[in-house]
Scaffold this active site. Structure first.
Site, PDB file in Angstrom:
ATOM      1  N   GLY A 157       0.864  -1.195   0.000  1.00  0.00           N
ATOM      2  CA  GLY A 157       0.000   0.000   0.000  1.00  0.00           C
ATOM      3  C   GLY A 157       0.888   1.229   0.000  1.00  0.00           C
ATOM      4  N   ARG A 158       0.331   2.320   0.547  1.00  0.00           N
ATOM      5  CA  ARG A 158       1.083   3.593   0.543  1.00  0.00           C
ATOM      6  C   ARG A 158       2.433   3.462   1.231  1.00  0.00           C
ATOM      7  NH1 ARG A 158      -4.432   6.029   1.276  1.00  0.00           N
ATOM      8  NH2 ARG A 158      -4.442   4.695   3.101  1.00  0.00           N
ATOM      9  N   ILE A 159       2.436   2.857   2.437  1.00  0.00           N
ATOM     10  CA  ILE A 159       3.682   2.799   3.219  1.00  0.00           C
ATOM     11  C   ILE A 159       4.655   1.806   2.581  1.00  0.00           C
ATOM     12  CG2 ILE A 159       4.684   2.340   5.498  1.00  0.00           C
ATOM     13  CD1 ILE A 159       1.969   3.272   6.713  1.00  0.00           C
ATOM     14  N   ARG A 180      -2.321  -8.124  -2.110  1.00  0.00           N
ATOM     15  CA  ARG A 180      -3.531  -8.768  -2.645  1.00  0.00           C
ATOM     16  C   ARG A 180      -3.554  -8.679  -4.160  1.00  0.00           C
ATOM     17  NH1 ARG A 180      -8.167  -5.940   0.457  1.00  0.00           N
ATOM     18  NH2 ARG A 180      -6.590  -4.351   0.223  1.00  0.00           N
ATOM     19  N   SER A 241       4.044  -2.416  11.152  1.00  0.00           N
ATOM     20  CA  SER A 241       2.598  -2.297  10.883  1.00  0.00           C
ATOM     21  C   SER A 241       1.792  -2.518  12.161  1.00  0.00           C
ATOM     22  CB  SER A 241       2.168  -3.236   9.760  1.00  0.00           C
ATOM     23  OG  SER A 241       2.228  -4.576  10.160  1.00  0.00           O
ATOM     24  N   ARG A 242       1.448  -3.748  12.450  1.00  0.00           N
ATOM     25  CA  ARG A 242       0.783  -4.072  13.708  1.00  0.00           C
ATOM     26  C   ARG A 242       1.381  -5.386  14.219  1.00  0.00           C
ATOM     27  NH1 ARG A 242      -0.471   0.438  14.037  1.00  0.00           N
ATOM     28  NH2 ARG A 242      -2.556   1.354  14.264  1.00  0.00           N
ATOM     29  N   GLU A 271       1.087  -4.750  23.083  1.00  0.00           N
ATOM     30  CA  GLU A 271       1.715  -3.479  23.492  1.00  0.00           C
ATOM     31  C   GLU A 271       1.093  -2.938  24.766  1.00  0.00           C
ATOM     32  OE1 GLU A 271       1.858  -0.649  20.270  1.00  0.00           O
ATOM     33  OE2 GLU A 271       2.614  -2.174  18.912  1.00  0.00           O
ATOM     34  N   HIS A 289       6.824   1.693  19.160  1.00  0.00           N
ATOM     35  CA  HIS A 289       5.751   2.165  18.256  1.00  0.00           C
ATOM     36  C   HIS A 289       5.950   3.643  17.874  1.00  0.00           C
ATOM     37  CE1 HIS A 289       1.355   1.201  16.996  1.00  0.00           C
ATOM     38  NE2 HIS A 289       1.873   2.097  16.181  1.00  0.00           N
ATOM     39  N   GLY A 291       6.540   4.718  14.645  1.00  0.00           N
ATOM     40  CA  GLY A 291       6.385   4.916  13.191  1.00  0.00           C
ATOM     41  C   GLY A 291       6.029   6.335  12.772  1.00  0.00           C
TER      42      GLY A 291
HETATM   43  C1  DGY Z   1      -1.153   4.466  12.997  1.00  0.00           C
HETATM   44  O1  DGY Z   1      -1.490   5.581  12.590  1.00  0.00           O
HETATM   45  O2  DGY Z   1      -1.726   3.444  12.616  1.00  0.00           O
HETATM   46  C2  DGY Z   1      -0.047   4.409  13.979  1.00  0.00           C
HETATM   47  O3  DGY Z   1       0.432   3.114  14.106  1.00  0.00           O
HETATM   48  C3  DGY Z   1      -0.519   4.911  15.318  1.00  0.00           C
HETATM   49  O4  DGY Z   1      -1.781   4.389  15.536  1.00  0.00           O
END
Ligand code: DGY
Length: 322
Positions: A157-159, A180, A241-242, A271, A289, A291
């Site tokens: 995606g964008r990131i 995908r 990401s997560r 977390e 976290h 990012g």
């Molecule tokens: C996001 O914007 O998803 C960052 O991880 C903080 O929530």
């Protein structure tokens, strides 16, 4: 007409708190204390708008009441796996997020982790701070060259695309990606990126694997014992990401057995808990976290929430409606 009542669950950069306060009747979290689940649930009955962030879980069970005062949830962040979006919508509550504005900051941080792993920067920094550095010698903390290596991007995606651009144009890396669907051919050509329909194929070819897909039931534990087994023993995993996209237990097992070379993590399954096993490993870089954590980005995120709320209360469709 009275201004809509808006709750910010945490402190925001001053500039956006001020901007919000000029448009709305805002409740700020002056001492920045985390709000409880019960307080958040109550807020749904007291505020016209709630602006939560990633640590404010709003599960389906929070939306059981017949009616709510809240009409819009303006999430301060792009990821929204902590929000039961469908349940909110079923109660007529609109949910928005903040895409675009944190793309570069997040990709920069993924690149930081990649470079720190490759050049053993965390180990070196710890050595200097501990007073254990005894001077230059030819075999001291030898890392691995990044130029010419293969980066496998999971989630284009964008990131993911921003990461590909930084890695390819800035560091001469070859790009593979799993997504995908394929990105437009012109973009693929520009990045000389190769689409891998099979995640396992990408994992078996990459020197560095960077995870950039959102958390969802489909991506939960996508990186697990089975898929990690395809990675090379000299390959590194990076996740900004997560946390739940990676099965942390499986990752710890692979790292401790030396089945992969290292990991750079900015996000974790539970977390802010970071497993002790990871903390004890030298070949792991651990960030809290961060990012989107630049002044510019955090201000832009707040302004994006403000834009969504302004549109909504002016009777227009918010630009970032989910
Ligand atoms: C996001 O914007 O998803 C960052 O991880 C903080 O929530």
């Amino acid at each position: 007409m009275s201004k809509p009542k808006v709750l910010l669950t945490r402190r925001w950069p001053e500039a956006v708190e001020k901007a919000m306060a000029s448009s709305f009747n805002v409740t700020l979290n002056k001492n920045d204390k985390a709000i409880t689940a019960a307080e958040l649930e109550q807020a749904l009955h007291d505020y016209d708008a709630i602006c939560p962030s990633v640590t404010n879980s709003m599960p389906e069970s929070m939306f059981k009441a017949e009616s709510f005062k809240t009409r819009i949830i303006g999430n301060y962040g792009v990821g929204y796996n902590h929000l039961a979006v469908d349940a909110a919508k079923s109660r007529g509550i609109i949910v928005t997020n903040t895409p675009d504005v944190l793309t570069d900051a997040t990709a920069d941080l993924a690149m930081t982790l990649l470079l720190m792993l490759a050049r053993r920067a965390g180990e070196g920094e710890r050595q200097v701070r501990a007073g254990k550095w005894d001077g230059w010698y030819p075999t001291h903390l030898m890392g691995t060259q990044v130029t010419g290596k293969t980066l496998g991007i999971v989630g284009m995606g964008r990131i993911g695309q921003a990461m590909a651009e930084k890695a390819h144009f800035g560091f001469g890396m070859r790009i593979l990606y799993h997504n995908r669907k394929a990105i437009p051919e012109s973009k693929e050509r520009e990045l000389q990126a190769e689409y891998c329909t099979e995640l396992t194929w990408l994992l078996s070819k990459a020197d560095f694997v960077a995870v950039h897909c959102p958390s969802s039931p489909l991506t939960r534990h996508m990186i697990n014992e089975k898929t990690l087994a395809y990675m090379r023993p000299n390959a590194y995993l990076i996740n900004t990401s997560r946390g739940d996209v990676v099965d942390e237990k499986a990752l710890i097992k692979f790292l401790s057995k030396g089945l992969i070379a290292g990991a750079g993590l900015d996000v974790y399954e539970h977390e802010p808990v970071v497993p002790e096993e990871l903390v004890a490993m030298d070949n792991v870089v651990l960030l809290p976290h961060l990012g989107s954590a630049t002044e510019e980005t955090r201000v832009a995120m707040g302004m994006r929430v403000l834009g969504n709320l302004n549109a909504f209360f002016n009777g227009e469709e918010p630009p970032d409606m989910l």
